[in-house]
Write an enzyme that holds these catalytic residues in place. Structure first.
Site, PDB file in Angstrom:
ATOM      1  CG  PHE A 111      44.941  35.093  40.750  1.00  0.00           C
ATOM      2  CD1 PHE A 111      44.756  33.889  40.085  1.00  0.00           C
ATOM      3  CD2 PHE A 111      43.871  35.905  40.494  1.00  0.00           C
ATOM      4  CE1 PHE A 111      43.850  33.298  39.226  1.00  0.00           C
ATOM      5  CE2 PHE A 111      42.612  35.281  39.779  1.00  0.00           C
ATOM      6  CZ  PHE A 111      42.823  34.127  39.227  1.00  0.00           C
ATOM      7  CE  LYS A 112      42.414  35.505  36.729  1.00  0.00           C
ATOM      8  NZ  LYS A 112      41.473  36.058  35.370  1.00  0.00           N
TER       9      LYS A 112
END
Length: 469
Positions: A111-112
Site C-alpha cells: 500500500f505504500k
C-alpha cells in the site's frame, strides 16, 4: 492551504514547504490548519471516476496555492498509471458484506506505493522548480523502504538513504530495496530494531548540521504528503459500496497509525464512516490505548507481520492533537511525558469520545496463521499476514453486519512466504513478472551499528550521488 505543527511552536507553512520539511522545527508533525469538507452531493458526483481523477478532487484543496491544477492532474495521472490493475485499488469480496481493498497492485506490491509513487513525483516537481537538491533519510519496517526507493529512484535532485532493522524484514522486502542500484540510492541495515531506526531519523531531522547545508526530507509517514495520498482510497472504496448514501466501516492493519489516520481524516472531510478498527500484532501499544487508555512503551517483539513490529507510533501524535482540541502546548507536554516516563493516559472524557469511532484488536502469530488458513479454505484467497490481522480484527470488533466492512489489504502475500507456509496453505505463490528474477539479482547494502553518529557519518560521506556532502 496552511499547515501547523502539532506542538504549536513552529511556523505555519504552505504545502510546498511542508513537503520538503517533514518534521516541524519544534519536533511536532504538520497538519492542515483547516480540513476541507465535502458535501454528500459532491462526494456522490465522484462515483465512477478513474482513480487519478478521484485523487485530484480529494487532494486538490491540500495543494492549493502551491501546484497549478493542470500540473497536479498530470502528476496524478502518471502516478497511478504504473499500477498493474485498471481499478488501481480493486475490492474483493470475502463473504456477505466483508471486502478486502487490494492496495498491493503497485510496483512494490504494498500500500505504500499509493503515497510514495506520488511523493517522488511531487519532490521532483518542486525541487526542479526551486533548483534545489535534498537528502532523504527514511526508516522502514519493511515496505516503506522499497516503495520510497522505487518512487524516488529517477528523481534527479534526491539522494536517498533507507534504514531497515538488520535481519528483521522478509527476504522479499529486503531484496526489493537492495537490488535497486543507483548513485543516489543507499540501503543501510541497522543492528537494532525499527524503533531504533525511526528514532535516528527523527534525531537527524532535529539537528541537520551533519549535512553541511543540504536539506533533509522525510519519506516516512511523518511527511504530510503520505497521509494525504492515503485518504483517497477510503473515498474510492466507499463509492464502490454505495457511499456516501450508506456508511462503511474499515479495519486497518497498522503499526505507525498513518494509514488509519487517513481514514479518520476522510471521515472528518465528510465521508460517512461508521467504525475504524485498529488491527495490530503482538506489538500492541495502539490496542492498549484504544482498549484501556494506556499508551505505554513495552518490549518490541519480532513477529510474522514485520511491517507492524513498531512500538512508537509516530502518527498517533496527529490524533492526540485533535483529541486535545488542537492545543499544541498540551500535546507537547504529553509527548514529553512519553519520552521521559515511557507512557501516559489521557482524560477519560477525551478517550471515551475517541472510542465512539475506534475499536482495536491485537492478534497473535498463531491467530494470524489460523485466519490465513480459514480464509483460504473458504474462499481460495491467500492473505498476507498483515491483511489477515485486519480480517481477524474486523470479525472480532465489528459493530454491525448491515454496514459494509472493508479490510485494507496492505501487501501481496508473496512478500511474506514464512507466514503463508506456517498457515499450511499449499498454494504456490509466484512473484509478478516484473519481480520474477528478484532472487537472482545482486544486492547492495551496508550494515552499520545502532549508532546515530555512524549513520550520519555514512550519509555525509555518500550523499550528492556518491560525492561527500
Amino acid at each position: 492551504m496552511r499547515y501547523i505543527s502539532t506542538r504549536g511552536q513552529a511556523p505555519a507553512l504552505n504545502f510546498e514547504d511542508v513537503l520538503l520539511t517533514g518534521l516541524a522545527s519544534d519536533g511536532g508533525l504538520y497538519v492542515p490548519e483547516n480540513l476541507p469538507r465535502f458535501t454528500q452531493e459532491e462526494i456522490a458526483s465522484w462515483a465512477g471516476l478513474p482513480y487519478h481523477e478521484l485523487a485530484f478532487r480529494v487532494m486538490r484543496p491540500f495543494v492549493a496555492g502551491s501546484i497549478p491544477d493542470a500540473d497536479f492532474k498530470k502528476i496524478l495521472e502518471e502516478t497511478y498509471a504504473v499500477f498493474a490493475h485498471s481499478s488501481v485499488a480493486p475490492l474483493r469480496q470475502l463473504n456477505g458484506n466483508e471486502w478486502v481493498l487490494e492496495l498491493f497492485h503497485g510496483p512494490t506490491l504494498a500500500f505504500k506505493d499509493f503515497a510514495l509513487q506520488l511523493l517522488g513525483r511531487l519532490l521532483d516537481y518542486v525541487l526542479a522548480k526551486r533548483g534545489e537538491r535534498v537528502v532523504i533519510i527514511g526508516a522502514t519496517s519493511g515496505d516503506t523502504g522499497s516503495a520510497a526507493i522505487e518512487g524516488c529512484r529517477k528523481c534527479d535532485n534526491v539522494d536517498i538513504f533507507i534504514l531497515h532493522p538488520h535481519n528483521r524484514v522478509s527476504d522479499v522486502q529486503r531484496r526489493q530495496m537492495t537490488t535497486i542500484f543507483g548513485d543516489n540510492i543507499h540501503n543501510i541495515a541497522v543492528e537494532g530494531n525499527f524503533d531504533d531506526c525511526q528514532e535516528m531519523v527523527k534525531n537527524s531531522f532535529a539537528d541537520q548540521s551533519f549535512l553541511k547545508g543540504t536539506r533533509l526530507v522525510a519519506v516516512n509517514s511523518i511527511n504530510w504528503a503520505r497521509i494525504m495520498a492515503q485518504i483517497v482510497y477510503y473515498f474510492h472504496a466507499s463509492l464502490q459500496l454505495g457511499g456516501p448514501a450508506r456508511s462503511v466501516s474499515f479495519s486497518v492493519p497498522t503499526g505507525n497509525f498513518g494509514d488509519i489516520f487517513a481514514g479518520y481524516l476522510a471521515r472528518n472531510m465528510g465521508l460517512p464512516i461508521n467504525q475504524l478498527i485498529v488491527a495490530t500484532n503482538r506489538n500492541d501499544i495502539l490496542h492498549r490505548f484504544m482498549s484501556g487508555n494506556q499508551y505505554v512503551k513495552e518490549t518490541l517483539y519480532a513477529t510474522l507481520s514485520p511491517s507492524m513490529d513498531i512500538m512508537v507510533s509516530s502518527n498517533f501524535e496527529r490524533l492526540l492533537f485533535d483529541m486535545h482540541g488542537r492545543n499544541g502546548a498540551t500535546l507537547a507536554g504529553l509527548m514529553d511525558s512519553f519520552k521521559q516516563g515511557g507512557g501516559f493516559s489521557v482524560d477519560e472524557e477525551r478517550w471515551t469520545e475517541t472510542r465512539k469511532l475506534f475499536d482495536s484488536l491485537a492478534v497473535s502469530d498463531a491467530e494470524t496463521c489460523e485466519t490465513i488458513a480459514d480464509v483460504f479454505a473458504k474462499t481460495g484467497e491467500v492473505l498476507d499476514p498483515h491483511t489477515a490481522i485486519g480480517v481477524k480484527a474486523a470479525r472480532a470488533c465489528r459493530r454491525s453486519l448491515d454496514t459494509p466492512m472493508v479490510i485494507l489489504g496492505t501487501a501481496h502475500p508473496v512478500k511474506f512466504p514464512e507466514a503463508v507456509e506456517k498457515a499450511g496453505v499449499g498454494k504456490a505463490l509466484e512473484l509478478p513478472a516484473h519481480l520474477s528474477d528478484l532472487f537472482e539479482r545482486d544486492e547492495r547494502c551496508t550494515v552499520l551499528p545502532n549508532d546515530l553518529k555512524a549513520i550520519q557519518a555514512f550519509v555525509s560521506q555518500h550523499g550528492n550521488r556518491g560525492k561527500p556532502l
